[in-house]
Design an enzyme around this catalytic site. Structure first.
Site: not given
Ligand code: FPP
Length: 231
Positions: A2, A19, A113
């Site tokens: 997050d 992201h 892994l």
């Molecule tokens: C949550 O942060 C994150 C996500 C919903 C997406 C996670 C994706 C990645 C880390 C990209 C790469 C992943 C792979 C497996 C290649 P948020 O967007 O909710 O952040 P916020 O709470 O600050 O708005």
């Protein structure tokens, strides 16, 4: 994982920028696990609820997953990583779903892994789909409904062949589980950190592990029992 959105906002950039930065942190976390001999890593990349985000963000994330698969799978395979996507994969575009299946097939025999990427996943969905499979087994006469207990249900859950989760890390400052691995974290130690996911680097991972190392895992027993190895 997050905090990508807030990380981007702090830099006056769009959420997709966060992201992209989050993806680098994913790479770092995988390398960390390989270096430290951590045998399984499960990442929550996209929840069943994330479809409700603005369409452009969902599209950007799908594009990012597709590109990451194209770019990273061979290298991960070379490092002995077994990739598994867990979640309801049928909801993804055919090109993405087929790449996910390809990555799983290619790396299926790897043992260094176990990298599980939860996409379109929800802990409640997982339990419900396990219950549905179990019901079918009962209907087929393979299992006696009167004998159902947690040991009968657990083989149908995602990640059933892995040991239960030891350690659960949530970045980004929220202190909740948000429908991630519900069944599997029954006895997991939980680490909440305000660090935003793109900033979750090697030092942050080391810090989290030091926290874990200081926990006493009692699994319902007393401290005295744990100390003497009794029970
Ligand atoms: C949550 O942060 C994150 C996500 C919903 C997406 C996670 C994706 C990645 C880390 C990209 C790469 C992943 C792979 C497996 C290649 P948020 O967007 O909710 O952040 P916020 O709470 O600050 O708005």
């Amino acid at each position: 994982m997050d905090g990508n959105g807030r990380w981007a906002r702090k830099r006056l950039r769009p959420r997709s920028f966060g992201h992209h930065a989050g993806q680098k942190a994913v790479r770092n976390a995988i390398e960390f696990c390989l270096r430290r001999g951590i045998a399984a890593l499960t990442l929550f990349a996209f929840s069943s609820e994330n479809w409700q985000r603005p369409q452009d963000e969902v599209s950007a994330l799908m594009e990012l997953f597709l590109k990451a698969l194209e770019r990273e799978v061979d290298e991960l395979h070379g490092h002995g990583v077994r990739i598994r996507f867990v979640g309801e994969l049928a909801a993804f575009a055919p090109a993405l779903a087929s790449r996910m299946r390809g990555a799983m097939d290619k790396t299926a025999a790897n043992t260094k892994l176990a990298l599980n990427i939860a996409v379109n996943y929800g802990g409640r969905w997982d339990i419900a789909q396990a219950a549905a499979q179990l019901a079918r087994a009962v209907q087929a006469g393979e299992i006696d409904a009167a004998r159902i207990d947690e040991h009968t249900l657990s083989p149908y859950l995602c990640l059933a062949e892995l040991p239960p989760v030891d350690f659960f890390i949530r970045t980004g400052g929220e202190q909740r589980v948000s429908n991630f691995l519900l069944w599997q974290i029954a006895y997991a130690e939980i680490h909440f950190t305000a660090t935003l996911w793109p900033d979750f680097d090697t030092a942050a991972f080391e810090h989290a592990l030091a926290d874990y190392a200081g926990r006493e895992r009692r699994f319902g027993k007393t401290s005295a029992q744990i100390a003497t190895g009794a029970g």
